[in-house]
Design an enzyme around this catalytic site. Structure first.
Site, short mmCIF file in Angstrom:
data_model
loop_
_atom_site.label_atom_id
_atom_site.label_comp_id
_atom_site.label_asym_id
_atom_site.label_seq_id
_atom_site.Cartn_x
_atom_site.Cartn_y
_atom_site.Cartn_z
N GLU A 270 65.92 12.88 42.84
CA GLU A 270 65.23 12.00 41.90
C GLU A 270 66.15 11.18 40.99
O GLU A 270 65.75 10.82 39.88
CB GLU A 270 64.29 12.84 41.03
CG GLU A 270 65.00 13.79 40.03
CD GLU A 270 65.17 15.22 40.53
OE1 GLU A 270 65.19 15.44 41.75
OE2 GLU A 270 65.28 16.13 39.67
N GLU A 304 59.49 13.01 44.08
CA GLU A 304 60.67 12.41 43.43
C GLU A 304 60.25 11.37 42.40
O GLU A 304 60.85 11.27 41.33
CB GLU A 304 61.62 11.79 44.47
CG GLU A 304 62.05 12.74 45.59
CD GLU A 304 62.58 14.09 45.12
OE1 GLU A 304 63.14 14.16 44.03
OE2 GLU A 304 62.40 15.08 45.86
#
Ligand code: TRP
Ligand code: ZN
Length: 898
Positions: A270, A304
Site C-alpha cells: 500500500e 491496498e
C-alpha cells in the site's frame, strides 16, 4: 556472536520512543542495476519525548557507505562508523541537516526487500524493514516525515520514473539520462516509501471524487499486459466510491497509481499513492484469469486502496500493532467484496463471501493458533517481523474488528471509525487507541475486550440447552474455555473474553421464533446477539411454545469453536431450514465433518467404509434446491478440506483423511450421478464471459459437478465433458476446471487421459507466466495414486525449463502447492515429501528468506501427527535447522522444535 547465530528477541514491552524525529527527507537516486547511488538529505531534531542519548544510531543493511555531512560539513572518519546493521554517528546537535551517501546493488538483491530489479525494471518493497536496505534511516513506523524524491536514470532503458505523491518536475540530463522529481505532501513512515523505474505502460482513467476534485488513476504494467488491466482499474474505481459511501473517506491525492511486478514476496503493498502489486493480483482477462482470480484482484485492489486511510493516514506505532492496520483493512476489504457480490441488502449473496472467509480462517488460522507459532493478534515478541504477517494478525484480526460491528451495529461502528480518524489522523498509534475510539464513540467500557488482542488460542464455547414445557422457558448455558491449548497460546491466557454470540431459535415448522429474553417487555427480532462475558452464563428465553432447535453463532459472530451435540437429524433439519444462510452451510459442514472423521477412524483401522443413505439424502436436498443460489449450493456441496479434517483428529492422519474424503466424494458422485449430470447441463454459461457473481456461481456449481463426476469408478462421462469443455472454453475458469477434472480422472483412467490437454495448455499459454503457474499448481495438487506418485511429477517439474526458484509465484505454484495443498501425497509414509521439503527450504533460505520461512512453516504442526509421520517430520526439521542461516527460517524451525 552475530545476530543470525543468536537471534535477538524483540519485545512489545520494550517499546521506547525514537531518540530523534525526522521532519523531512529528500532522496536522490542515480539508478543503475549493479550500483545505485542514494543521497539522503534529512532534517532531524531530538525527540523531546525520548530519553536523551548522545549518539545517533541509524539502521542500514546491505549498503555500502560513501560519506556523511552534518549542516554542510563532511564528517571525519572517526565521527561516523558504518557497520553490518547501520550507521553510528558521534555527538550531534539538537537539530540539524544530515546528508548521507551510500550505494546498493539492486540486481543482486534476490530477497525482494529494498530496491531490486525484476524483468529489467526497478521496484522497491519497504514493509516491514526494507527501507534500511535503500538508505540509512530510523526504519520504524513511528518516525514520520515528508518525502521529496528525485530519480535519475538512463532514459531509453527506464523511460518511466515513479514515486509517491505528485510529480513536480521532470526533464532531460546529459548522456541520455533523464530525471523526475516527486513530492508526497503527507507525512509517512518509511515503510510506505516506493519507487518504480522502467519500461512500463499505463491504463489511465480520470474520475471526480465526492467533493468534486479530479483524480488521475493509473494501472502500470509491462506493455504486453496492458490487455489485462481493465478489471483492476474497475476495482479501483469501485473501491474509491465504496470508501466514500460506507466510511466517508476520500482519496487525498491528485493521482493514484498501481504498478504490477512479477517478482514479489506477498500479494501487494500500500505505498502512499503508488501501490505495488504482485501481477497475480492485478492482471486479469477472461482468457488468462479464473473467476477466483477476478475476485481476488478486486479484493486486493480494495485492500491496498483502503490502507490509504487505515494504515497510511493513521499508521502503527510499532510492528506489534500490525493488526491495527491489517485486521482493520482485511475487515474493510471483506465488507467491500461482500457488498460487491449482490448489493448490501441481499443476505444470501453476502453469506457466500462470509462462508469463504470463515473457511479460510478455520482451516488456516485455527491451525496456526494450535501450533508453535501461536500468537495473539497483537504479538508480545518476535525475532523476525516478516514472520508475523500471519493468518492471526490478518484474519483473526479482521474477526476482532468485525465483533465491534456486531456489538454496535453498522452505525455504531461508523461512529467509532469517525472518532478514530478525528483523534489520530497523521499519527502512529496502537490497537488500544482503536479500541478506545470504538468504546468512547459508543459509550461502552471495552476493557475486557482487550483480551482478544492479548490472548492466543482458539476459544471454545460449549453449549447446553434445556426446555421446560410447563413454564415455556428455554435456557441456553454458554461456557467458554480454551480447551487444551498449545503451550505458546496457553501462556497468554488470563481470563474470559467478551464474546458476541448470535443466536436464533427454530420451530418445528422450520421458521424462526420471535425472541424475548427473561426480563424483556416484548419480543424483538429472531436473531439475538448475546454477550458472553463470564466463564459460564445462562440465558433464558421466555414464551417458547415448543422445544426449539438452536441456531448457534449465526453468521459466525465470533472466532470461536462451538461445541454442541446436535443429532444428525437436527443438522439435516438446520441444513434444510435455517434462515441464517451461514448456519445452513455450517450445519452441512458439521454433518460432513462428523461422518468423515468416523470414516477416517475406520480407514486408519483398516476397516471397511460405508456411509448412511440419510447423509446422501441431506446433501441431495441442498444440491437440488433451486431456491438456493448456485454459488451457495457449490459451497454447501464441497466437503470440508483434508487439512481441516486432519486438524480435527486427535492425531492427524492425512492418508486416512484422504481415504475417507475420497470415499464420501465417490459415494456422492455415484448416488447422485444423474443429478450431477443435470446440474452440469443446466449451469452452462453460454455467450461472452462475464465475471459477475451470478455467472461465476453458475460456473462454480457446474465445475463442481464435473469434479464429482471425475470421481466415478468409470469417469468416462467426466472425461468426455471435460475434453469438450476444454476445447470450447472461452475463459480460464472453465479451461482450468476441465484440466483439473482430467487430472482427477487420470487417477483411475490412467495418466493418458490428461496428457494431451496438459501439453496443449502449456503451449497455448507459454508466454503467460501466471497461467503457467496454474499449470504447475494443477499438477502439484493432483490426487495421484500409489502407481502415480505426485512427488515424482513434482521432481520432474523442478527440472522443467520454465521452473525457477527465484520467482516466488513460480516457487509457490510448484513447491508450496505440493507441500501445503496436497496433504495426502506430501505426507507419504516413506518421507519422500519431507526430504523434498527440506531441500527446498535450504535452497530458498539463501535466496529469499521471507519465502523460505513461509515454506518452513508446513511442518510446524508435526507434534499433531501420528508418530510414524511426526518423527520423520521432526527429523526433517532438525536437518533444516542445522543448515539454514536466515533469521526468518531459524525462528520458524526453532520454535517448531522447541
Ligand atoms: N502491507 C501489505 C498488505 O497489504 C503486506 C506486504 C506486502 C508485506 N509486501 C510485504 C509484508 C512484504 C511484509 C513483507 O497486506
Ligand atoms: Zn494489508
Amino acid at each position: 556472536m552475530s545476530d543470525t547465530a543468536n537471534p535477538a528477541v524483540i519485545r512489545r514491552a520494550d517499546y521506547a520512543a525514537p531518540a530523534f524525529l525526522v521532519d523531512s527527507v529528500a532522496l536522490e537516486f542515480d539508478l543503475a542495476p549493479e550500483r545505485t547511488v542514494v543521497k539522503n538529505t534529512m532534517r532531524l531534531r531530538r525527540n523531546p519525548d525520548a530519553t536523551p542519548g548522545s549518539r545517533l544510531e541509524l539502521m542500514g543493511e546491505a549498503l555500502a557507505f560513501i560519506g556523511a555531512a552534518i549542516d554542510g560539513k563532511a564528517l571525519a572518519a572517526g565521527a561516523v562508523r558504518a557497520h553490518e546493521h547501520g550507521l553510528s554517528i558521534g555527538d550531534v546537535p539538537d537539530a540539524f541537516e544530515l546528508v548521507i551517501e551510500s550505494t546498493c546493488n539492486p540486481v543482486e538483491n534476490t530477497t525482494l526487500s529494498g530496491l531490486y530489479v525484476s524483468s529489467g525494471n526497478f521496484f522497491t518493497q519497504c514493509e516491514a524493514e526494507g527501507f534500511r536496505r535503500i538508505t540509512y534511516f530510523f526504519d520504524r513506523p513511528d518516525v514520520m516525515a515528508t518525502y521529496t524524491v528525485t530519480l535519475r536514470a538512463d532514459k531509453s532503458a527506464y523511460p518511466v520514473l515513479l514515486s509517491n505523491g505528485n510529480l513536480v518536475e521532470e526533464g532531460e540530463l546529459a548522456d541520455g539520462r533523464h530525471f523526475a522529481k516527486w513530492e508526497d505532501p503527507f507525512k509517512k513512515p518509511c515503510y510506505l516509501f516506493a519507487l518504480v523505474a522502467g519500461k512500463l505502460v499505463a491504463l489511465e482513467e480520470r474520475i471526480r471524487s465526492r467533493s468534486g476534485k479530479d483524480k488521475l488513476l493509473q494501472v502500470w504494467v509491462e506493455p504486453h499486459d496492458l490487455d489485462k488491466t481493465r478489471h483492476a482499474m474497475d476495482s479501483l474505481i469501485h473501491s474509491i466510491h465504496w470508501d466514500e459511501e460506507r466510511f466517508g473517506l476520500e482519496l487525498d491525492l491528485d493521482r493514484f497509481m498501481i504498478v504490477a511486478v512479477s517478482d514479489f514476496n506477498m500479494g501487494a503493498m500500500e505505498n502512499k499513492g503508488l501501490n505495488i502489486f504482485n501481477t497475480k493480483y492485478v492482471l486479469a482477462n477472461p482468457e488468462t484469469a479464473t473467476d477466483t482470480d477476478f475476485s481476488n484482484v478486486e479484493a486486493v485492489v480494495g485492500h491496498e486502496y483502503f490502507h490509504n486511510w487505515t494504515g497510511n493516514r493513521v499508521t502503527c506505532r510499532d510492528w506489534f500493532q500490525l493488526s491495527l492496520k491489517e485486521g482493520l483493512t482485511v475487515f474493510r476489504d471483506q465488507e467491500f467484496s461482500s457488498d460487491m457480490q449482490g448489493g448490501a441488502t441481499d443476505e444470501t449473496a453476502r453469506a457466500v463471501k462470509r462462508i469463504e472467509d470463515v473457511r479460510v480462517l478455520r482451516q488456516m488460522q485455527f491451525a496456526e493458533d494450535a501450533g508453535p507459532m501461536a500468537h495473539p493478534v497483537r504479538p508480545e515478541s518476535y525475532v523476525e517481523i516478516n514472520n508475523f504477517y500471519t493468518m492471526t494478525v490478518y484474519e483473526k484480526g479482521a474477526e476482532v474488528v468485525r465483533m465491534y460491528q456486531t456489538l454496535f451495529g453498522r452505525e455504531g461502528f461508523r461512529r467509532g471509525m469517525d472518532l478514530y480518524f478525528k483523534r489520530h489522523d497523521g499519527q502512529a498509534v496502537t490497537c488500544d487507541d482503536f479500541r478506545h475510539a470504538m468504546a468512547d464513540a459508543n459509550g461502552r467500557d471495552l476493557a475486557q475486550f482487550e483480551r482478544w488482542y492479548s490472548q492466543a488460542g482458539t476459544p471454545r464455547v460449549s453449549v447446553r440447552t434445556a426446555y421446560d414445557a410447563a413454564t415455556q422457558r428455554y435456557s441456553i448455558t454458554l461456557a467458554q474455555s480454551y480447551g487444551d491449548a498449545a503451550p505458546a497460546a496457553r501462556e497468554t491466557q488470563t481470563g474470559p473474553l467478551l464474546i458476541p454470540f448470535a443466536i436464533g431459535l427454530i420451530g418445528r415448522d422450520g421458521k424462526d421464533i420471535a425472541l424475548r429474553l427473561e426480563g424483556e417487555r416484548s419480543e424483538t427480532g429472531t436473531t439475538r446477539v448475546i454477550e458472553l462475558t463470564e466463564p459460564e452464563q445462562t440465558f433464558t428465553f421466555v414464551d417458547i411454545k415448543e422445544a426449539p432447535l438452536p441456531s448457534l453463532l449465526r453468521n459466525f459472530s465470533a472466532p470461536v469453536i462451538v461445541e454442541y451435540d446436535y443429532t444428525n437429524d437436527e443438522l439435516a433439519f438446520l441444513l434444510a431450514h435455517d434462515s441464517d444462510p451461514f448456519n445452513r452451510w455450517e450445519a452441512g459442514q458439521r454433518l460432513a465433518t462428523r461422518e468423515l472423521l468416523a470414516l477416517a477412524a475406520r480407514a486408519a483401522a483398516g476397516e471397511s467404509l460405508s456411509l448412511d443413505d440419510s447423509f446422501v439424502a441431506a446433501f441431495a436436498r441442498v444440491l437440488t434446491d433451486e431456491s438456493l443460489s448456485p454459488a451457495f449450493r457449490e459451497l454447501a456441496m464441497m466437503l470440508p478440506s483434508e487439512a481441516y479434517l486432519a486438524e480435527q483428529m486427535e492425531q492427524a492422519d492425512p492418508a486416512a483423511v484422504h481415504a475417507a474424503r475420497q470415499f464420501a466424494r465417490k459415494r456422492l458422485a455415484t448416488a447422485l450421478k444423474n443429478e450431477w449430470l443435470a446440474i452440469y447441463e443446466r449451469h452452462v454459461t453460454p455467450g461472452a464471459y462475464e465475471p459477475t457473481p451470478q455467472a461465476a456461481g453458475q460456473r462454480a456449481l457446474k465445475n463442481l459437478a464435473l469434479a464429482y463426476l471425475a470421481e466415478l469408478d468409470d469417469p468416462a462421462d467426466a472425461v468426455r465433458l471435460a475434453n469438450a469443455q476444454y476445447d470450447s472454453a472461452n475463459n480460464m475458469t472453465d479451461r482450468a476446471a476441465a484440466l483439473a477434472a482430467l487430472l482427477a480422472a487420470s487417477a483411475t483412467a490412467g495418466a493418458g487421459v490428461a496428457e494431451p490437454a496438459l501439453d496443449q495448455f502449456y503451449r497455448r499459454f507459454e508466454k503467460e507466466p501466471l497461467v503457467i503457474d496454474k499449470w504447475f499448481a494443477l499438477q502439484a495438487t493432483q490426487r495421484g495414486s500409489a502407481k502415480h506418485r505426485v512427488i515424482d511429477v513434482v521432481r520432474r517439474l523442478m527440472a522443467h525449463p520454465a521452473f525457477t526458484l527465484r520467482n516466488p509465484n513460480r516457487a509457490r505454484s510448484l513447491i508450496f502447492s505440493f507441500c501445503a495443498a496436497n496433504p495426502a501425497q506430501f505426507h507419504a509414509v516413506d518421507g519422500s515429501g519431507y526430504a523434498y521439503w527440506a531441500e527446498q527450504v535450504v535452497a530458498l533460505d539463501s535466496l529469499n528468506p521471507q519465502v523460505a520461512a513461509r515454506l518452513a512453516r508446513s511442518l510446524e504442526l508435526w507434534r499433531r501427527y501420528t508418530p510414524a509421520l511426526g518423527d520423520q517430520m521432526r527429523a526433517a526439521l532438525e536437518r533444516v535447522a542445522a543448515q539454514v542461516k536466515s533469521r526468518d527460517v531459524r525462528e520458524i524451525v526453532e520454535k517448531a522444535l522447541a
